[in-house]
Design a protein around this motif. Structure first.
Motif, short mmCIF file in Angstrom:
data_model
loop_
_atom_site.label_atom_id
_atom_site.label_comp_id
_atom_site.label_asym_id
_atom_site.label_seq_id
_atom_site.Cartn_x
_atom_site.Cartn_y
_atom_site.Cartn_z
N LEU A 67 0.75 -1.37 0.03
CA LEU A 67 -0.04 -0.13 -0.02
C LEU A 67 0.78 1.45 -0.08
CD1 LEU A 67 -2.80 -0.97 2.50
CD2 LEU A 67 -3.18 -0.67 -0.01
N CYS A 68 1.92 1.15 0.39
CA CYS A 68 2.96 2.32 0.28
C CYS A 68 3.08 2.93 -1.24
CB CYS A 68 4.38 1.91 0.83
SG CYS A 68 5.31 0.99 -0.17
N ILE A 69 2.73 2.04 -2.19
CA ILE A 69 3.05 2.80 -3.57
C ILE A 69 1.62 3.69 -3.72
CG2 ILE A 69 2.87 2.20 -6.16
CD1 ILE A 69 4.05 -0.36 -5.40
N PRO A 70 0.46 3.45 -3.60
CA PRO A 70 -0.67 4.44 -3.71
C PRO A 70 -0.40 5.65 -2.65
CG PRO A 70 -1.52 2.28 -3.09
CD PRO A 70 -0.14 1.99 -3.28
N ILE A 76 2.84 12.72 -2.98
CA ILE A 76 3.61 13.53 -4.00
C ILE A 76 2.56 14.08 -4.92
CG2 ILE A 76 5.00 12.97 -6.51
CD1 ILE A 76 6.06 10.59 -5.03
N TYR A 77 1.22 13.48 -5.30
CA TYR A 77 0.29 14.30 -5.91
C TYR A 77 0.06 15.61 -5.06
CZ TYR A 77 -4.25 15.58 -7.78
OH TYR A 77 -5.27 16.18 -8.18
N ARG A 78 -0.21 15.22 -3.68
CA ARG A 78 -0.63 16.77 -2.94
C ARG A 78 0.61 17.73 -2.82
NH1 ARG A 78 -4.39 18.46 -0.68
NH2 ARG A 78 -3.71 18.58 1.53
N PHE A 83 1.61 22.24 -2.87
CA PHE A 83 2.62 23.22 -2.83
C PHE A 83 3.30 23.53 -4.11
CE2 PHE A 83 1.86 21.00 1.22
CZ PHE A 83 2.07 22.06 2.01
N LYS A 84 2.67 23.29 -5.19
CA LYS A 84 3.24 23.38 -6.54
C LYS A 84 4.69 23.07 -6.35
CE LYS A 84 -0.45 25.70 -7.78
NZ LYS A 84 -1.56 24.66 -7.89
N ALA A 85 5.41 21.84 -5.89
CA ALA A 85 6.54 21.50 -5.61
C ALA A 85 6.91 20.56 -7.09
CB ALA A 85 6.72 20.42 -4.44
#
Length: 185
Positions: A67-70, A76-78, A83-85
């Motif tokens: 489950l660490c993948i999703p 990362i999506y957030r 934060f527009k990173a």
């Protein structure tokens, strides 16, 4: 895989998986690559071993680690949306400073080293007892093969061959399920 592995032609292709025109890798291909890399990694062996040792609870317990993948994908999506990173390193550096960036990078380096070593020991274990000549020889051959594979294709080559491996996996899975179905009728 080495034969169908495309040779990388640029630094961007090697490190960022861009194609010959400089285009980034398709997100679907990236997700497929992550999926198949995880499935074919030592995680399958660990889940099977824990399942054999502790039954269904052991197998499920280790499989939940996947489950660490999703979860990582969501994090990362957030970071990219909120934060527009452009990446984790850039985000850490701009929000927490160089010490956080260095600490994170060292942690990732240790994890990658452990991942390489543990995968090497899994392969070596198929050929002999831990520390035996056949174990060490298999581990060395596997390490050299992996290094040559990585040097030829870089990240782009890895993603391309992961697509082929996914097709092999799906074909095998369908075949096994078909044979199981035939044995149940």
């Amino acid at each position: 895989m080495y034969i169908i592995l495309p040779k990388t032609r640029s630094i961007e292709s090697f490190f960022k998986a861009t194609d010959k025109n400089g285009n980034p890798v398709n997100q679907t291909l990236l997700v497929i690559s992550i999926f198949i890399s995880w499935i074919f990694a030592k995680s399958v062996t660990n889940a099977a071993n824990l399942g054999a040792e502790y039954g269904i609870v052991g197998g499920i317990a280790y499989a939940t680690y996947w489950l660490c993948i999703p979860i990582a994908g969501f994090a990362i999506y957030r970071l990219r949306i909120k934060f527009k990173a452009s990446g984790l390193i850039e985000f850490l550096n701009s929000n927490y400073g160089k010490t956080a960036t260095i600490s994170f990078s060292v942690t990732i380096l240790i994890i990658l080293f452990n991942e390489v070593w543990s995968n090497t020991t899994v392969v070596g274990g198929y050929y002999g007892e831990n520390g035996s000549f056949s174990f060490i020889l298999a581990a060395i051959i596997f390490t050299i093969t992996t290094l040559l594979y990585s040097l030829k294709g870089g990240l782009r080559g890895s993603i391309v061959t992961d697509i082929f491996q996914t097709l092999v996996f799906i074909t095998g899975l369908v075949w096994v399920l078909f044979l199981y179905y035939l044995n149940t009728i």
